[in-house]
Write a protein that holds these residues in place. Structure first.
Motif, PDB file in Angstrom:
ATOM      1  N   LEU A  72       0.844  58.044  -6.908  1.00  0.00           N
ATOM      2  CA  LEU A  72       0.174  57.107  -5.926  1.00  0.00           C
ATOM      3  C   LEU A  72      -0.579  56.031  -6.542  1.00  0.00           C
ATOM      4  N   ALA A  73      -0.717  54.992  -5.965  1.00  0.00           N
ATOM      5  CA  ALA A  73      -1.676  53.888  -6.590  1.00  0.00           C
ATOM      6  C   ALA A  73      -2.217  53.007  -5.273  1.00  0.00           C
ATOM      7  N   ILE A  74      -3.336  52.538  -5.558  1.00  0.00           N
ATOM      8  CA  ILE A  74      -4.025  51.413  -4.453  1.00  0.00           C
ATOM      9  C   ILE A  74      -3.906  50.126  -5.174  1.00  0.00           C
ATOM     10  N   LEU A  75      -3.509  49.178  -4.074  1.00  0.00           N
ATOM     11  CA  LEU A  75      -3.552  47.760  -4.513  1.00  0.00           C
ATOM     12  C   LEU A  75      -4.973  47.432  -4.666  1.00  0.00           C
ATOM     13  N   PRO A  85      -4.453  51.796 -16.071  1.00  0.00           N
ATOM     14  CA  PRO A  85      -4.977  53.164 -16.074  1.00  0.00           C
ATOM     15  C   PRO A  85      -5.463  53.630 -14.705  1.00  0.00           C
ATOM     16  N   GLY A  86      -5.342  54.806 -14.242  1.00  0.00           N
ATOM     17  CA  GLY A  86      -5.953  55.163 -12.995  1.00  0.00           C
ATOM     18  C   GLY A  86      -5.141  54.890 -11.871  1.00  0.00           C
ATOM     19  N   GLN A  87      -5.750  54.934 -10.851  1.00  0.00           N
ATOM     20  CA  GLN A  87      -4.927  54.749  -9.444  1.00  0.00           C
ATOM     21  C   GLN A  87      -5.055  53.581  -8.654  1.00  0.00           C
ATOM     22  N   LEU A  88      -5.395  52.475  -9.663  1.00  0.00           N
ATOM     23  CA  LEU A  88      -5.443  51.064  -9.053  1.00  0.00           C
ATOM     24  C   LEU A  88      -4.300  50.272  -9.524  1.00  0.00           C
ATOM     25  N   VAL A  89      -3.867  49.280  -8.961  1.00  0.00           N
ATOM     26  CA  VAL A  89      -2.887  48.690  -9.694  1.00  0.00           C
ATOM     27  C   VAL A  89      -3.185  47.208  -9.079  1.00  0.00           C
ATOM     28  N   SER A  90      -3.055  46.032 -10.092  1.00  0.00           N
ATOM     29  CA  SER A  90      -3.393  44.782  -9.696  1.00  0.00           C
ATOM     30  C   SER A  90      -2.353  43.975  -9.230  1.00  0.00           C
ATOM     31  N   VAL A  91      -2.718  42.936  -8.534  1.00  0.00           N
ATOM     32  CA  VAL A  91      -1.820  42.034  -7.910  1.00  0.00           C
ATOM     33  C   VAL A  91      -0.867  41.656  -8.902  1.00  0.00           C
ATOM     34  N   PRO A  92      -1.099  41.073 -10.210  1.00  0.00           N
ATOM     35  CA  PRO A  92       0.006  40.820 -11.196  1.00  0.00           C
ATOM     36  C   PRO A  92       0.938  42.000 -11.413  1.00  0.00           C
ATOM     37  N   TRP A  93       0.399  43.154 -11.469  1.00  0.00           N
ATOM     38  CA  TRP A  93       1.227  44.357 -11.714  1.00  0.00           C
ATOM     39  C   TRP A  93       2.293  44.533 -10.678  1.00  0.00           C
ATOM     40  N   LEU A  94       1.796  44.393  -9.515  1.00  0.00           N
ATOM     41  CA  LEU A  94       2.784  44.413  -8.230  1.00  0.00           C
ATOM     42  C   LEU A  94       3.655  43.458  -8.228  1.00  0.00           C
ATOM     43  N   GLU A  95       3.288  42.202  -8.572  1.00  0.00           N
ATOM     44  CA  GLU A  95       4.265  41.197  -8.526  1.00  0.00           C
ATOM     45  C   GLU A  95       5.327  41.211  -9.561  1.00  0.00           C
ATOM     46  N   ARG A  96       4.914  41.843 -10.736  1.00  0.00           N
ATOM     47  CA  ARG A  96       5.802  42.221 -11.679  1.00  0.00           C
ATOM     48  C   ARG A  96       6.896  43.299 -11.238  1.00  0.00           C
ATOM     49  N   ASN A  97       6.300  44.114 -10.545  1.00  0.00           N
ATOM     50  CA  ASN A  97       7.042  45.359 -10.446  1.00  0.00           C
ATOM     51  C   ASN A  97       7.710  45.635  -8.811  1.00  0.00           C
ATOM     52  N   ASP A 116      12.153  51.984  -7.987  1.00  0.00           N
ATOM     53  CA  ASP A 116      11.293  53.174  -7.910  1.00  0.00           C
ATOM     54  C   ASP A 116       9.886  52.755  -7.517  1.00  0.00           C
ATOM     55  N   VAL A 117       9.712  51.707  -6.878  1.00  0.00           N
ATOM     56  CA  VAL A 117       8.375  51.362  -6.490  1.00  0.00           C
ATOM     57  C   VAL A 117       8.509  51.141  -4.893  1.00  0.00           C
ATOM     58  N   LEU A 118       7.667  51.910  -4.076  1.00  0.00           N
ATOM     59  CA  LEU A 118       7.573  51.754  -2.493  1.00  0.00           C
ATOM     60  C   LEU A 118       6.130  51.094  -2.263  1.00  0.00           C
ATOM     61  N   VAL A 119       6.339  50.401  -1.423  1.00  0.00           N
ATOM     62  CA  VAL A 119       4.988  49.560  -0.937  1.00  0.00           C
ATOM     63  C   VAL A 119       4.760  49.854   0.372  1.00  0.00           C
ATOM     64  N   LEU A 120       3.581  50.725   0.593  1.00  0.00           N
ATOM     65  CA  LEU A 120       3.193  51.102   1.936  1.00  0.00           C
ATOM     66  C   LEU A 120       1.862  50.388   2.705  1.00  0.00           C
ATOM     67  N   ASP A 121       1.955  49.763   3.790  1.00  0.00           N
ATOM     68  CA  ASP A 121       0.987  48.859   4.166  1.00  0.00           C
ATOM     69  C   ASP A 121       0.257  50.073   5.209  1.00  0.00           C
ATOM     70  N   ALA A 122      -0.922  50.433   5.013  1.00  0.00           N
ATOM     71  CA  ALA A 122      -1.575  51.226   5.957  1.00  0.00           C
ATOM     72  C   ALA A 122      -2.578  50.482   6.971  1.00  0.00           C
ATOM     73  N   ILE A 166       4.364  55.071  -5.177  1.00  0.00           N
ATOM     74  CA  ILE A 166       4.034  54.857  -3.998  1.00  0.00           C
ATOM     75  C   ILE A 166       2.683  53.781  -3.976  1.00  0.00           C
ATOM     76  N   VAL A 167       2.888  52.615  -3.893  1.00  0.00           N
ATOM     77  CA  VAL A 167       1.687  51.727  -3.900  1.00  0.00           C
ATOM     78  C   VAL A 167       1.117  51.227  -2.290  1.00  0.00           C
ATOM     79  N   LEU A 168      -0.048  51.912  -2.277  1.00  0.00           N
ATOM     80  CA  LEU A 168      -0.664  51.589  -0.807  1.00  0.00           C
ATOM     81  C   LEU A 168      -1.573  50.423  -0.720  1.00  0.00           C
ATOM     82  N   TYR A 169      -1.907  49.847   0.277  1.00  0.00           N
ATOM     83  CA  TYR A 169      -2.779  48.458   0.543  1.00  0.00           C
ATOM     84  C   TYR A 169      -3.007  48.531   2.019  1.00  0.00           C
TER      85      TYR A 169
END
Length: 174
Positions: free
Chosen positions: A99-102, A1-13, A18-24, A71-74
């Protein structure tokens, strides 16, 4: 829930189309190690200054941003870069629910055993995101800021600098 995603979520997805990862992170840090497939968006190349809408739209598209993508940002972790990029994308009209933040950023990814890449990420296919309307209501201009700062009964000004930077002991860009 919310705008945070966990490391396990990102590993699975991570491999989903439809998932784009952007390194800021700054380009040098991205080159030293990043999440596989992450597109580097060096926020220092544009952040903190006015960019014409057409130029910003082309830039966002060059990162592969399209409607319907998550869009997952970290950043490296413990910095403001990912949240600043989140704000920029939202300000230029990308929906917040996309939008989500790792959580914990790259530091948590690495300590959790996530795969680290050092090879350059190929340029993504250009995205189809179009800036239709700016979310002006999320941005405060200097006159509004000055009025608010003179009215502490109704406004709280929160500054996110570390104490050494706030009090002048350390330069921000040392």
């Amino acid at each position: 829930p919310g705008q945070l995603v966990s490391v396990p979520w990102l590993e699975r997805n991570l491999q989903r189309d439809d998932v784009l990862v952007l390194d800021a992170s700054p380009a040098k840090l991205h080159a030293a190690g990043h999440i596989p497939g992450a597109v580097n968006v060096d926020i220092f190349s544009f952040g903190g200054r006015e960019v014409p809408v057409g130029e910003m739209e082309r830039r966002i598209q060059s990162w592969g941003v399209s409607p319907g993508k998550k869009i997952v940002l970290y950043d490296q972790g413990g910095t403001y870069l990912a949240t600043s990029l989140f704000f920029d994308l939202y300000y230029y009209g990308f929906p917040a629910e996309g939008l989500a933040i790792l959580d914990g950023g790259f530091a948590k990814w690495r300590t959790s055993g996530g795969t680290v890449a050092t090879d350059p990420t190929p340029a993504p296919n250009p995205g189809a995101f179009r800036i239709a309307k700016l979310n002006e209501d999320v941005r405060v201009r200097l006159p509004e800021f000055l009025v608010a700062s003179g009215d502490p009964a109704n406004n709280a000004l929160v500054e996110a600098l570390e104490p050494s930077q706030h009090f002048g002991g350390a330069k921000f860009f040392d």
